[in-house]
Scaffold this active site. Sequence first.
Site, short mmCIF file in Angstrom:
data_model
loop_
_atom_site.label_atom_id
_atom_site.label_comp_id
_atom_site.label_asym_id
_atom_site.label_seq_id
_atom_site.Cartn_x
_atom_site.Cartn_y
_atom_site.Cartn_z
N GLY A 58 84.27 -59.54 29.67
CA GLY A 58 83.05 -58.75 29.57
C GLY A 58 81.92 -59.36 30.38
O GLY A 58 80.90 -58.71 30.61
N ARG A 63 73.36 -71.25 42.79
CA ARG A 63 73.58 -69.97 43.48
C ARG A 63 73.99 -68.89 42.49
O ARG A 63 74.84 -69.11 41.63
CB ARG A 63 74.70 -70.13 44.51
N ILE A 64 73.37 -67.75 42.64
CA ILE A 64 73.70 -66.61 41.78
C ILE A 64 74.64 -65.69 42.57
O ILE A 64 74.26 -65.13 43.60
CB ILE A 64 72.42 -65.87 41.35
N ASN A 78 76.13 -62.87 41.54
CA ASN A 78 75.82 -61.45 41.35
C ASN A 78 74.60 -61.35 40.43
O ASN A 78 74.70 -61.55 39.22
CB ASN A 78 77.02 -60.72 40.74
N GLY A 110 76.64 -68.45 31.59
CA GLY A 110 77.23 -67.80 30.42
C GLY A 110 76.60 -68.16 29.09
O GLY A 110 76.59 -67.35 28.17
N GLU A 111 76.11 -69.36 28.96
CA GLU A 111 75.69 -69.82 27.64
C GLU A 111 74.22 -70.17 27.51
O GLU A 111 73.66 -70.17 26.42
CB GLU A 111 76.57 -71.02 27.23
MO1 MOS Z 1 82.78 -71.08 25.38
S1 MOS Z 1 81.94 -71.45 23.59
O1 MOS Z 1 82.69 -72.32 26.34
O2 MOS Z 1 83.88 -69.89 25.38
#
Ligand code: MOS
Length: 758
Positions: A485, A647-648, A650, A723-724
Amino acid sequence: MTDMIEPVSPDTLANGSAHVRLGSNAGQPLTRADGRLKVTGRATFAADNRPDGMLYAVYVSATIARGRVTHLDVDAAKAHPGVVEVMTPANRPPLARDPDAKPHPFALKVDALQNDRVRYAGQPIALVIAETLEAAAEGAVLLAPAYAAEPARMDEATGEIFATEIAGFGNPALFEKGDVEAGLAAAARRVEARYTTPAQYHNAMEPHAIVAAWEGDRLILDMPTQAPALSTAEFASFFGIPPQNVLVRSPFIGGGFGSKAFATGPYLLAMLAARMVGRPVKMVHRRDQQFGPVGHRGATRQTLRLGAAADGRLTALDHTALSTTSSFDDFLEPAANASHNMYASPAMRMAHQGLRNDVGTPGAMRAPGEATGSAALECAMDEAAEACGMDPLAFRLANYAETDPQTGRPFSSKALRECYTAAAERFGWSGRPLAPRQMRDDEGRLVGWGMGSALFPCPMFEAEARATIHADGTGTVEISASEMGQGALTALAQIAADGLGIDGDRLDFRSGDSSLPNGGIAGGSGHTATAGSAIFTAGADAVRRLAEIAVADEASPLFGASNSGVEARGGRLHRVDDPSRSETYAAILSRAGLSSVTGEGKGARDPAAAESRAMFSHGAVFAEVTVDPDLAQIRVTRLVGAFAAGRIVNPRLATSQLTGGMIWGIGFALHEETVYDPRTGRPMNADFAGYHVPVNADVPSVEALLVEETDRHVNALGIKGVGEIGITGTVGAIANALWHATGVRVRDFPVKMETLLG
Ligand code: MOS
């Protein structure tokens, strides 16, 4: 917002090889490659599979948290129409390895019916296999388990507290620098506070699901996993078969957040069931079964002690965490680690202890350690700023870490100052009154502004990829990556097209099953960096092979150039010294009589860089809340974050990841909490009616700004990870805004109306 990132030529790849550049595909704000498939229902998730002869399995969840199963009415279940088999500890086929063993320190023990002990509510205690889902569910009810229950240990008072060497995935549980007590004694201002965070369960939209089938000694699995190729070895070890005998197909994952990275007991039971009955077996968790056997974010109690000099500079920073784990394993939410790398302080101490309760073993959940730890740290910093009479942002700037506080190393890059500036300006932070309860909206509600700093490491793991250029000039890139996702299929394909020097629409990106080159794990915010590096170097390797052919071919306009004198772009090789001299990939292959050339690549961190630099993504989050003065009803009315993450690849998808993390921060601050029945140890809100997550009405305005950042050390592509980090910083920002609105310090999450009402 950064729309386009300047293409740079990664030095390591340009050296002695044909040039490939990241930039014509990567950096574009493309929409999701799989978006159309998903909105039209054509993306196949694990539970959509239905092989011939398939049976359904339902496992029975323990309803006590500690004790023994004394009886299961197996006869009644087996007599039920449609029930094919019942698996209990009495007849469970043997496993090649003990599910209670820890082959490496990061492995988690799993519950696969090894005996009649119950170690937490929700533990699988039996499995019913039937011709239909209904028959399996009815059979499961007919088992009517009887228990010899023992008192559940569900809190600090009843659980055993233990010392530990490690917290989280192998981090030392204790870090000390300088003399904290002396630093506190010398401080002009001191703050000491205790914060609590509850057990949270991942609850991805897609529950854990598996379709398991055996073909002789080969195990075919359709299941969502964050590590398709890596997981084959783990599953194989339980059955004594070679990893290549396990095929895991995981094209799409409906959210993982850390809960779909490792083997779980229910998954193993489904594999065992398929072997037992000799037919494919499907097993899908009910929502309530997501609460227990597939990990969670362990509850924490954190004490912060901060000392500051009169000018606001920290003299000591002490962060201790007591993290709940299960009675039988040792994963500890590494909350105190969040204070290692954020603020400069001459004296630091970060320490963890474990608390044994009768709950399932916790594990990684989006920003493990940093989410819980930054919540406490950012609140404590706000309290310290207040004690010093300083603006919270000015206080953080006074304690800005120019080098990594933990190691003393320089940061590989750190644009946190730019993040503070960008987010504060966008939010309108200047003009914020220092004292609380100074602002009201048009309807008389109290308004408060708060902020927090965000940080997350940018690790890399290991990945491999294969890239092929075909006779027609198209490309194929293969890697067993995880699309959960977050947009991996889109972002990785952008990198892949650049690695091959072709346009994105000329690329066939193949992913999602374990027979492809090992893409490592989608975790730790390191998937794009790791898999992306493997993909890019594989493409560059294919281009190098093609260039070798061209420069040695007298008929080519590239003849005589060195390999490094050639650049790949738009499906052609160009001479660097004279770009007008160029040739298509198709022409080069055609003259050479080849149908394709293939290259291979690996992605991993350069150990020398890892030794010499501290590597983190950074950010700043500002929150506005309103609080009803009579009812204490809380609304987050605005969130503005700014993030610097190298670097991004997207910008559209990175922004989506960051805003998603910030929204989770709202849930952490105000909604999410597992309430256990103290008598049975059972989660009392194991559904979406009782376990609250933010919905649209809770999220009026969330903005994530991307701050440009060039990093020459994290990897050749300069990619960190997004992501986090969004959840870190946000929780503290909201709690601090609540104080600013009301004058009440809230230290227990989620914050409730009754806390504000006193
Ligand atoms: Mo993660 S909590 O590194 O899927």
